[in-house]
Write an enzyme that holds these catalytic residues in place. Structure first.
Site, PDB file in Angstrom:
ATOM      1  N   SER A   1     -10.854  -0.708  -1.334  1.00 48.32           N
ATOM      2  CA  SER A   1      -9.608  -0.726  -0.678  1.00 48.32           C
ATOM      3  C   SER A   1     -10.088  -0.975   0.841  1.00 48.32           C
ATOM      4  O   SER A   1      -9.039  -1.555   1.906  1.00 48.32           O
ATOM      5  CB  SER A   1      -9.112   0.470  -0.556  1.00 48.32           C
ATOM      6  OG  SER A   1      -8.513   0.759  -1.873  1.00 48.32           O
TER       7      SER A   1
ATOM      8  N   ASP B   1       0.789  -0.987   0.036  1.00 47.78           N
ATOM      9  CA  ASP B   1       0.000   0.166   0.124  1.00 47.78           C
ATOM     10  C   ASP B   1       0.749   1.321   0.019  1.00 47.78           C
ATOM     11  O   ASP B   1       2.124   1.232  -0.614  1.00 47.78           O
ATOM     12  CB  ASP B   1      -0.828  -0.142   0.981  1.00 47.78           C
ATOM     13  CG  ASP B   1      -2.354   0.678   1.032  1.00 47.78           C
ATOM     14  OD1 ASP B   1      -2.219   1.993   0.512  1.00 47.78           O
ATOM     15  OD2 ASP B   1      -3.431   0.033   1.019  1.00 47.78           O
TER      16      ASP B   1
ATOM     17  N   HIS C   1      -3.868   6.284   3.065  1.00 47.09           N
ATOM     18  CA  HIS C   1      -4.550   4.904   2.672  1.00 47.09           C
ATOM     19  C   HIS C   1      -3.962   3.728   3.174  1.00 47.09           C
ATOM     20  O   HIS C   1      -4.619   2.853   3.808  1.00 47.09           O
ATOM     21  CB  HIS C   1      -4.484   5.016   1.151  1.00 47.09           C
ATOM     22  CG  HIS C   1      -5.292   4.013   0.468  1.00 47.09           C
ATOM     23  ND1 HIS C   1      -4.684   2.683   0.165  1.00 47.09           N
ATOM     24  CD2 HIS C   1      -6.396   4.046  -0.287  1.00 47.09           C
ATOM     25  CE1 HIS C   1      -5.608   1.869  -0.302  1.00 47.09           C
ATOM     26  NE2 HIS C   1      -6.755   2.484  -0.630  1.00 47.09           N
TER      27      HIS C   1
END
Ligand SMILES: *[C@@H]1O[C@H](CO)[C@@H](O)[C@H](O)[C@H]1NC(C)=O
Ligand SMILES: *[C@@H]1O[C@H](CO)[C@@H](O)[C@H](O)[C@H]1NC(C)=O
Ligand SMILES: *[C@@H]1O[C@H](CO)[C@@H](O)[C@H](O)[C@H]1NC(C)=O
Ligand SMILES: *[C@@H]1O[C@H](CO)[C@@H](O)[C@H](O)[C@H]1NC(C)=O
Ligand SMILES: *[C@@H]1O[C@H](CO)[C@@H](O)[C@H](O)[C@H]1NC(C)=O
Ligand SMILES: *[C@@H]1O[C@H](CO)[C@@H](O)[C@H](O)[C@H]1NC(C)=O
Ligand SMILES: *[C@@H]1O[C@H](CO)[C@@H](O)[C@H](O)[C@H]1NC(C)=O
Length: 769
Positions: free
Chosen positions: A563, A152, A225
């Site tokens: 996600s 990620d 994220h």
């Protein structure tokens, strides 16, 4: 200061040399895939071997000198390099080369207190003895012996979610490292964050040198994220966590709170774009991360990165990396993508991957509006504000002349609103999200009412910078009210967290849908999990909106996307690994799929956000039920060779040259998968399946069939008896199109094995030609 320059300057020089000597034309990064390493070559010998391909293609050692980017040396055999299309073609003809393909960038778009409680709650619905999620966690020791690798945007190590107080020493099996870099060193790893690495060689070859004002040249997460996904998998229990304004407050916890996390940073900012528009992740950076993660000893890999929907497995870095992982019994979970609601939009469709769709939880951030005529209109908001009445205008009535057409009018697109007409007012935008709210703010608006750009109740919560609420129906009433009143006004009602909303779950509007474009004989996605408005940790170098205008810093943040759902499944896989260390990756996926739920908390079928009945093309086998998955009764197992056999039929091209395709290649539908898909049925087809008993001895199962409309389904035998745990039994499923079968349209059905305790359910999708 001096240190800083010493580190930076050599990099700059290398990059310029690389461009100067390697690329006559704009550089193109290719991955050359050679399979897997065998024997005992040293790293140096491997690199020499890889360079020899470059020498041959470029004609001289001198020309090939600086073109090599990665030489994969642990498990995966291959390299990436700057090549011209002609050189790439030349290499693809050489001995031992399986495939040569572009390292395309993948943009990672939008792509948790409540969500874990919700899984527990869902499991209890309609069950007289609801399972307790705590029992499951206790059985799995909260995941403490399992290592999850996360590909990620890195991690924010200071987050309380990653504290290691009270945790046991790191498992001996761990062989990874904590890589130092800007604002990150070995002291940032601990017994929770046991490893961290970063990969940007390919990013820099593609985009040029990383702009260090946009990201950290280290595993540290600038975007947020990666911190969100990692803490969803394995965050510690943090009381009193909430998003801005106290919304969604409660104890934040990852799904497996004692699991070990290994961070592989592969996603970086796109130059010239705000982080809100997404990060970019290059195929060969990801492949390098897979190669390291496998060698480091992770047990599960979570990849919340969307691939292409149409790239064959042989040209897909995630699919190739995941196959090597599967061979070593590492579970790989990937997001299905955020390109819904259109069909054929699902990505990461290799059958050795768990492909995860996104659905809602039973929580809404309710924020209605009251029009001056007392009409109340439902809305949702995660922007903190207090009740206030504003004069109201419709965007189409307050635009700068010449900035819109009749197709773009009313949409609050950047640069379209007249400050003179908007100042001090609330603006109604027909559809809108982040950039529309910023436009209202730019023009001096005090608040905004945004029509949902998505469908129905599937509202993506964002903490906007001005009071804002998103409405999803009754938009025409707002329009009519404004256009028929002299001095329209609106009161925005401050958001409040409402729990236990119905129906839940429903499918998120953005979740990518099947059928599977690459191989329609494998149903994808496999499963759905919470991915709408999920609270988890965030990077303090970021802001909730991830745009320059936003300088707020938060520790926890609400975000949406597949996600967010993928890490839920990765966490469950980690718990199952802890409880059943002897289960294979396909067995774990099977357990998750066959125990999933297809009804909501009203006891009716799961729908999409508009209320239409959802299908396996949206949720695969259904909504995840972790406690049930721990005791599935039967599993559909598969071996590495089974996947290669599948590849023989699917792409006619194997990823592992040591495997010879047989004379009679079975159909792709014959892979021992927990779902059945037959794309081009002529008349009748029989497929075979084998189940393994992972329940008790002396168990008898019988089958129940809900055939797809227009088809008959026969299963033989109709009863299975297992005298031992681990015993396998095979059966055949014959699907026959009847005269009523609709041509070229998939119909959906189910079959379920049951011993009275376990329900082992599989979806069937079939389309006649
Ligand atoms: C790591 O960085 C921190 C500052 O963030 C510093 O205090 C510490 O001494 C460094 N540790 C090592 C081992 O370099
Ligand atoms: C780096 O990014 C900053 C912020 O967006 C920008 O102002 C600057 O021009 C960029 N530098 C380079 C060399 O592109
Ligand atoms: C959480 O918040 C409540 C109410 O504000 C407070 O009583 C409690 O002490 C807090 N707990 C922690 C661990 O901070
Ligand atoms: C809003 O409009 C209604 C109806 O015209 C009016 O009665 C009310 O006073 C207005 N509210 C404010 C705060 O201006
Ligand atoms: C805001 O308005 C709502 C609806 O009228 C009301 O329930 C709530 O108490 C108000 N909040 C405050 C802080 O006045
Ligand atoms: C938009 O305007 C053009 C030209 O004025 C017209 O031909 C067209 O029909 C309009 N489209 C819509 C959707 O109103
Ligand atoms: C299973 O069945 C066999 C034969 O009926 C019996 O001997 C055995 O005790 C049974 N095992 C269990 C665990 O019930």
């Amino acid at each position: 200061m001096n240190n800083y320059f010493c580190r930076i300057i050599p990099f700059l020089l290398i990059f310029h040399i690389l461009l100067a000597s390697c690329a006559d034309q704009p550089p193109q990064v290719y991955i050359v895939y050679l399979g897997e390493h065998s024997g005992t070559k040293t790293f140096q010998e491997i690199e020499e071997f890889h360079r020899s391909y470059l020498h041959s293609a470029k004609g001289s050692k001198e020309k090939a000198k600086d073109c090599l980017i990665y030489s994969y040396r642990n498990v995966i055999n291959g390299f990436s390099a700057l090549l011209s299309p002609e050189e790439a073609a030349k290499i693809s003809e050489m001995d031992g080369v399986i495939s040569v393909f572009h390292s395309h960038p993948t943009i990672l778009r939008l792509h948790t207190t409540r969500s874990w409680n919700f899984i527990n709650l869902l499991e209890g619905l309609g069950d007289p003895n609801p399972p307790n999620a705590e029992d499951l966690l206790r059985k799995a020791n909260y995941g403490k012996d399992v290592i999850v690798g996360v590909l990620d945007s890195g991690v924010w190590p200071e987050s309380e979610s990653f504290y290691d107080n009270g945790m046991d020493p790191i498992p001996h099996s761990w062989k990874g490292i904590c890589e130092s870099g800007v604002a990150f060193n070995s002291s940032h790893c601990n017994r929770k964050l046991i490893g961290a690495r970063y990969y940007l060689k390919s990013y820099e070859a593609y985009y040029g040198r990383l702009n260090t004002s946009l990201d950290f040249r280290s595993p540290r997460d600038k975007n947020g994220h990666g911190t969100h996904t990692s803490s969803t998998i394995g965050g510690r229990r943090v009381p009193n966590a909430s998003a801005i304004g106290g919304l969604g407050s409660g104890t934040a916890s990852g799904g497996a709170p004692l699991v070990r996390l290994a961070i592989y940073k592969v996603c970086w900012p796109v130059p010239g774009q705000t982080p809100a528009e997404g990060n970019t992740c290059l195929g060969d950076d990801m492949l390098a991360a897979f190669d390291d993660a496998i060698a480091d000893g992770v047990n599960v890999i979570s990849v919340s990165i969307g691939g292409s929907t149409s790239r064959p497995y042989t040209q897909d870095g995630i699919a190739i990396g995941a196959l090597h992982a599967m061979k070593r019994n590492i579970v790989v979970a990937c997001s299905a993508g955020n390109s819904g609601p259109s069909s054929y939009s699902v990505s990461n469709v290799a059958p050795w991957i768990i492909t995860v769709g996104a659905s809602s939880i039973d929580r809404v951030f309710s924020s209605p509006i009251v029009l001056g005529n007392d009409m109340i209109i439902e809305g949702q908001s995660v922007t903190p504000f207090t009740n206030r009445t504003h004069p109201l205008v419709y965007a189409a009535d307050v635009e700068l002349p010449g900035t819109t057409t009749n197709l773009t009018s009313g949409l609050c697109l950047p640069g379209t609103l007249s400050p003179a007409l908007v100042r001090g007012k609330a603006v109604f935008c027909w559809t809108g999200d982040l950039f529309e709210s910023l436009e209202v703010q730019r023009a001096g608006g005090k608040a905004t009412v945004l029509g949902n750009s998505y469908q129905g109740q599937g509202v993506l919560g964002r903490p906007y910078l001005i009071p804002a609420t998103v409405v999803y129906s009754d938009k025409i009433d707002i329009y009519n009210y404004i256009e028929t009143n002299q001095n329209p006004n609106v009161t925005l009602i401050q958001p409040k967290t409402v729990i236990g909303t119905k129906p839940a779950p429903f499918m998120a509007p953005f979740t990518s849908r099947g059928p599977n474009f690459i191989e329609p004989n494998i149903l994808k996605p496999d499963i759905t999990a919470p991915g709408l408005n999920i609270l988890a940790a965030w990077s303090e170098a970021s802001s909730p909106l991830n745009v320059p205008a936003d300088n707020r810093v938060v520790k926890y943040h609400i975000d949406s996307g597949t996600s967010m759902s993928c890490p839920h499944v990765a966490a469950v896989a980690a718990l199952l690994k802890a409880i059943h260390p002897d289960w294979s990756s396909p067995a774990i996926r099977s357990a998750i799929m066959t125990t999933a739920k297809i009804t909501n908390n009203m006891g009716t079928q799961i729908t999409d956000s508009l209320g239409n009945i959802a299908t396996p093309f949206e949720y695969g086998a259904g909504h995840i039920q972790p406690s049930k998955a721990a005791d599935p009764g039967l599993v559909y197992d598969a071996s590495y060779d089974d996947y290669l056999l599948f590849l023989c039929s699917s792409t006619g091209n194997v990823l592992d040259p040591s495997f010879n395709c047989p004379q009679n290649i079975p159909s792709a539908s014959d892979l021992n998968y927990p779902s059945i898909s037959i794309a081009y049925l002529k008349g009748s087809r029989t497929v075979k399946r084998t189940v393994t008993n992972v329940g008790t001895t002396n168990s008898s199962y019988s089958v129940r069939i809900n055939p797809p409309q227009g088809y008959s389904v026969q299963i033989s035998p109709t009863a299975l008896y297992f005298s031992a745990t681990g015993e396998k039994q095979s059966f055949s499923i014959t699907i026959t199109a009847q005269s009523t079968a609709k041509k070229s349209v998939f119909a959906v059905g189910w079959y379920t094995w049951s011993d009275g305790i376990h329900q082992v359910r599989s979806p069937i999708t079939v389309a006649a030609v």
